[in-house]
Write a protein that holds these residues in place. Structure first.
Motif, PDB file in Angstrom:
ATOM      1  N   PHE A 169      44.477  28.495  33.930  1.00 46.80           N
ATOM      2  CA  PHE A 169      45.550  29.298  34.363  1.00 46.80           C
ATOM      3  C   PHE A 169      45.216  30.724  33.929  1.00 46.80           C
ATOM      4  CE2 PHE A 169      49.501  30.872  34.734  1.00 46.80           C
ATOM      5  CZ  PHE A 169      50.347  30.482  35.661  1.00 46.80           C
ATOM      6  N   LEU A 170      45.385  31.784  34.929  1.00 46.54           N
ATOM      7  CA  LEU A 170      45.037  33.004  34.571  1.00 46.54           C
ATOM      8  C   LEU A 170      46.055  33.789  34.963  1.00 46.54           C
ATOM      9  CD1 LEU A 170      41.683  35.093  34.347  1.00 46.54           C
ATOM     10  CD2 LEU A 170      43.943  36.067  35.359  1.00 46.54           C
ATOM     11  N   VAL A 171      46.679  34.792  34.109  1.00 48.08           N
ATOM     12  CA  VAL A 171      47.502  35.970  34.260  1.00 48.08           C
ATOM     13  C   VAL A 171      47.202  37.161  34.097  1.00 48.08           C
ATOM     14  CG1 VAL A 171      50.028  36.818  33.801  1.00 48.08           C
ATOM     15  CG2 VAL A 171      49.600  34.368  33.586  1.00 48.08           C
ATOM     16  N   SER A 172      46.913  37.913  35.381  1.00 46.98           N
ATOM     17  CA  SER A 172      46.402  39.327  35.388  1.00 46.98           C
ATOM     18  C   SER A 172      47.543  40.237  35.502  1.00 46.98           C
ATOM     19  CB  SER A 172      45.237  39.382  36.379  1.00 46.98           C
ATOM     20  OG  SER A 172      45.092  40.667  36.454  1.00 46.98           O
ATOM     21  N   SER A 173      47.706  41.212  34.477  1.00 53.72           N
ATOM     22  CA  SER A 173      48.511  42.293  34.261  1.00 53.72           C
ATOM     23  C   SER A 173      47.566  43.443  33.840  1.00 53.72           C
ATOM     24  CB  SER A 173      49.666  42.079  33.323  1.00 53.72           C
ATOM     25  OG  SER A 173      50.509  40.824  33.391  1.00 53.72           O
ATOM     26  N   PHE A 174      47.467  44.371  34.971  1.00 57.35           N
ATOM     27  CA  PHE A 174      46.849  45.543  34.789  1.00 57.35           C
ATOM     28  C   PHE A 174      45.332  45.207  34.241  1.00 57.35           C
ATOM     29  CE2 PHE A 174      51.379  46.722  34.356  1.00 57.35           C
ATOM     30  CZ  PHE A 174      51.361  47.753  35.482  1.00 57.35           C
ATOM     31  N   GLU A 175      45.005  45.695  33.046  1.00 52.24           N
ATOM     32  CA  GLU A 175      43.755  45.494  32.655  1.00 52.24           C
ATOM     33  C   GLU A 175      43.685  44.194  31.662  1.00 52.24           C
ATOM     34  OE1 GLU A 175      41.307  49.273  31.659  1.00 52.24           O
ATOM     35  OE2 GLU A 175      43.414  49.709  30.835  1.00 52.24           O
ATOM     36  N   VAL A 176      44.826  43.583  31.521  1.00 54.43           N
ATOM     37  CA  VAL A 176      44.683  42.522  30.387  1.00 54.43           C
ATOM     38  C   VAL A 176      44.834  41.157  31.099  1.00 54.43           C
ATOM     39  CG1 VAL A 176      46.460  41.447  28.516  1.00 54.43           C
ATOM     40  CG2 VAL A 176      46.113  44.028  28.754  1.00 54.43           C
ATOM     41  N   ASN A 177      44.020  40.157  30.767  1.00 55.88           N
ATOM     42  CA  ASN A 177      43.856  38.843  31.293  1.00 55.88           C
ATOM     43  C   ASN A 177      44.244  37.839  30.262  1.00 55.88           C
ATOM     44  OD1 ASN A 177      43.078  39.551  34.108  1.00 55.88           O
ATOM     45  ND2 ASN A 177      40.888  40.014  33.434  1.00 55.88           N
ATOM     46  N   VAL A 187      54.622  36.987  28.891  1.00 58.53           N
ATOM     47  CA  VAL A 187      54.053  38.070  29.234  1.00 58.53           C
ATOM     48  C   VAL A 187      54.914  39.140  29.632  1.00 58.53           C
ATOM     49  CG1 VAL A 187      52.162  39.298  30.648  1.00 58.53           C
ATOM     50  CG2 VAL A 187      51.984  37.035  29.838  1.00 58.53           C
ATOM     51  N   LYS A 188      54.681  40.597  28.904  1.00 59.47           N
ATOM     52  CA  LYS A 188      55.567  41.653  29.385  1.00 59.47           C
ATOM     53  C   LYS A 188      54.673  42.796  29.450  1.00 59.47           C
ATOM     54  CE  LYS A 188      59.327  44.597  27.387  1.00 59.47           C
ATOM     55  NZ  LYS A 188      60.398  44.771  26.208  1.00 59.47           N
ATOM     56  N   ALA A 189      54.622  43.211  30.667  1.00 61.45           N
ATOM     57  CA  ALA A 189      53.774  44.241  31.166  1.00 61.45           C
ATOM     58  C   ALA A 189      54.440  45.008  32.306  1.00 61.45           C
ATOM     59  CB  ALA A 189      52.633  43.296  31.678  1.00 61.45           C
ATOM     60  N   LYS A 190      55.218  46.103  31.582  1.00 59.18           N
ATOM     61  CA  LYS A 190      55.952  46.872  32.601  1.00 59.18           C
ATOM     62  C   LYS A 190      55.314  48.169  32.599  1.00 59.18           C
ATOM     63  CE  LYS A 190      60.582  44.766  31.664  1.00 59.18           C
ATOM     64  NZ  LYS A 190      62.012  44.804  31.528  1.00 59.18           N
ATOM     65  N   ALA A 191      54.294  48.304  31.866  1.00 62.79           N
ATOM     66  CA  ALA A 191      53.494  49.685  32.025  1.00 62.79           C
ATOM     67  C   ALA A 191      52.123  49.117  31.555  1.00 62.79           C
ATOM     68  CB  ALA A 191      53.785  50.619  30.969  1.00 62.79           C
ATOM     69  N   ASP A 192      50.812  49.829  31.983  1.00 62.89           N
ATOM     70  CA  ASP A 192      49.583  49.445  31.741  1.00 62.89           C
ATOM     71  C   ASP A 192      49.121  49.917  30.353  1.00 62.89           C
ATOM     72  OD1 ASP A 192      49.534  52.315  32.151  1.00 62.89           O
ATOM     73  OD2 ASP A 192      47.888  52.166  33.595  1.00 62.89           O
ATOM     74  N   SER A 193      49.960  50.828  29.686  1.00 56.23           N
ATOM     75  CA  SER A 193      49.444  50.869  28.240  1.00 56.23           C
ATOM     76  C   SER A 193      50.488  50.484  27.291  1.00 56.23           C
ATOM     77  CB  SER A 193      49.751  52.447  28.289  1.00 56.23           C
ATOM     78  OG  SER A 193      51.276  53.039  28.429  1.00 56.23           O
ATOM     79  N   LEU A 194      51.262  49.297  27.578  1.00 60.13           N
ATOM     80  CA  LEU A 194      52.199  48.677  26.866  1.00 60.13           C
ATOM     81  C   LEU A 194      52.425  47.270  27.359  1.00 60.13           C
ATOM     82  CD1 LEU A 194      53.553  49.098  24.114  1.00 60.13           C
ATOM     83  CD2 LEU A 194      55.816  49.587  25.263  1.00 60.13           C
ATOM     84  N   GLY A 225      47.086  50.257  25.467  1.00 63.79           N
ATOM     85  CA  GLY A 225      46.148  51.012  26.366  1.00 63.79           C
ATOM     86  C   GLY A 225      44.793  51.300  26.105  1.00 63.79           C
ATOM     87  N   ASN A 226      44.560  50.902  24.853  1.00 61.92           N
ATOM     88  CA  ASN A 226      43.320  51.242  24.228  1.00 61.92           C
ATOM     89  C   ASN A 226      42.726  49.951  23.486  1.00 61.92           C
ATOM     90  OD1 ASN A 226      43.104  54.225  24.718  1.00 61.92           O
ATOM     91  ND2 ASN A 226      44.416  54.309  23.019  1.00 61.92           N
ATOM     92  N   SER A 227      43.404  49.171  22.990  1.00 61.61           N
ATOM     93  CA  SER A 227      42.854  47.799  22.463  1.00 61.61           C
ATOM     94  C   SER A 227      43.915  46.982  21.870  1.00 61.61           C
ATOM     95  CB  SER A 227      42.066  48.217  20.878  1.00 61.61           C
ATOM     96  OG  SER A 227      43.150  48.742  20.016  1.00 61.61           O
ATOM     97  N   LEU A 228      43.811  45.829  21.593  1.00 68.30           N
ATOM     98  CA  LEU A 228      44.588  44.738  21.402  1.00 68.30           C
ATOM     99  C   LEU A 228      44.908  44.749  19.743  1.00 68.30           C
ATOM    100  CD1 LEU A 228      43.241  41.785  23.208  1.00 68.30           C
ATOM    101  CD2 LEU A 228      45.072  42.857  23.865  1.00 68.30           C
TER     102      LEU A 228
END
Length: 318
Positions: A169-177, A187-194, A225-228
């Motif tokens: 099962f895969l959730v894709s949110s902007f760049e994050v999988n 999963v909280k992904a309201k912006a691609d940088s947070l 936006g840069n790293s985990l």
């Protein structure tokens, strides 16, 4: 919505077309009782060889009832199964709004669901459960439940994924999988940088660019936006939007106010005469913003007022 018995039979034998699969999904999401019925039918289907039934292509309700009787004879006990109308009578109706459902081909979404000022429960074709937060969008891929169970999320959602070791099962949110086999996570992904992923139970793998992290129960990571970055102290209020329960334990007033402002979608300001580093320990259980601020103000000997479109926390006048 009428139960599509013959279509369910094809669904269980994996002989449905993409448009037929979409119809099953619509039926599944039209009533919470339908997912319970599907699981009972799936259990009966799994013992079809021992019961002597092999052709499900034209099944109707009476055929399922006959299969149930054969199952009783084969196993000496009844498979627990209730008619859908009896189940539906005891379970509240869950309304799922579909923004668009596209049947054209596998490259297009199976379904797309959006929320505005309310949360929404969603049942996926494999009986996985999703609770969408306000102002969120969920897109289910047209190839869902084939080699991958893939969805896209913008906003916030809680997932309870049905275990299936062969189909991740895969959730894709902007760049994050975020990839799982079966677990519960947020999963909280309201912006691609947070983007924040928090695990309630099980294991999930979070990947972005050339970086990945394995999270287990009570672990969280954030993508800036840069790293985990693994969070040393997990925010135990990450499910407050789902449960309605907010807990502060030796947290500063500033932290509490910032969280409540986002939680209630209302601006809350501290006056300059209020110490933002004051510590507070309190539990707020399904309260309105006024009730929550009243408890905090009373606890810290403060007061609050609402002026125009914002709340003001001030030092109590002597």
């Amino acid at each position: 919505m009428e139960t599509p018995w013959a279509l369910i039979a094809k669904y269980l034998t994996n002989e449905v077309s993409e448009s037929e699969r979409a119809k099953v999904v619509i039926w599944l999401n039209s009533d919470n009782a339908n997912s319970i019925l599907l699981e009972r039918l799936r259990s009966m289907f799994e013992i079809k060889h021992k019961s002597g039934v092999t052709d499900f292509s034209q099944f109707q309700q009476e055929d399922w009832e006959k299969l149930q009787q054969k199952t009783i004879l084969a196993y000496g006990k009844e498979v627990r199964w209730l008619p859908v109308w009896k189940i539906a009578a005891s379970i509240s109706l869950i309304i799922v709004a579909f923004v668009s459902i596209i049947y054209l081909n596998k490259q297009k979404p199976l379904l797309e669901i959006a929320t505005t000022n309310h949360t929404k429960e969603v049942w996926l074709p494999d009986s996985s459960y999703v609770l969408l937060n306000k102002d969120s969008r969920l897109i289910v891929e047209g190839t869902y439940n084939e080699e991958m169970r893939k969805v896209k999320l913008i906003g916030e959602a809680f997932f309870k994924v049905k275990s299936n070791p062969t189909i991740p099962f895969l959730v894709s949110s902007f760049e994050v999988n975020t990839t799982v086999l079966g677990t519960q996570f947020n999963v909280k992904a309201k912006a691609d940088s947070l983007i924040t992923i928090s695990v309630l139970e099980g294991k999930v793998n979070v990947a972005v660019k050339n970086e990945s992290q394995l999270l287990t129960a009570n672990m969280s990571t954030i993508y800036n936006g840069n790293s985990l970055k693994l969070l040393a102290n997990v925010d135990h209020n990450y499910l407050a939007w789902k449960t309605g329960v907010v807990r502060f334990k030796s947290q500063t007033l500033l932290e509490a106010v910032e969280f409540l402002s986002e939680h209630y979608s209302e601006p809350i300001l501290l006056e300059k005469n209020v110490d933002p580093q004051m510590l507070i320990t309190v539990e707020l259980n399904n309260l309105s913003i006024d009730q929550s601020l009243d408890i905090i103000s009373t606890t810290l000997d403060l007061e609050f007022t609402k002026e125009s479109q914002e709340y003001i926390v001030n030092k109590k006048e002597e």
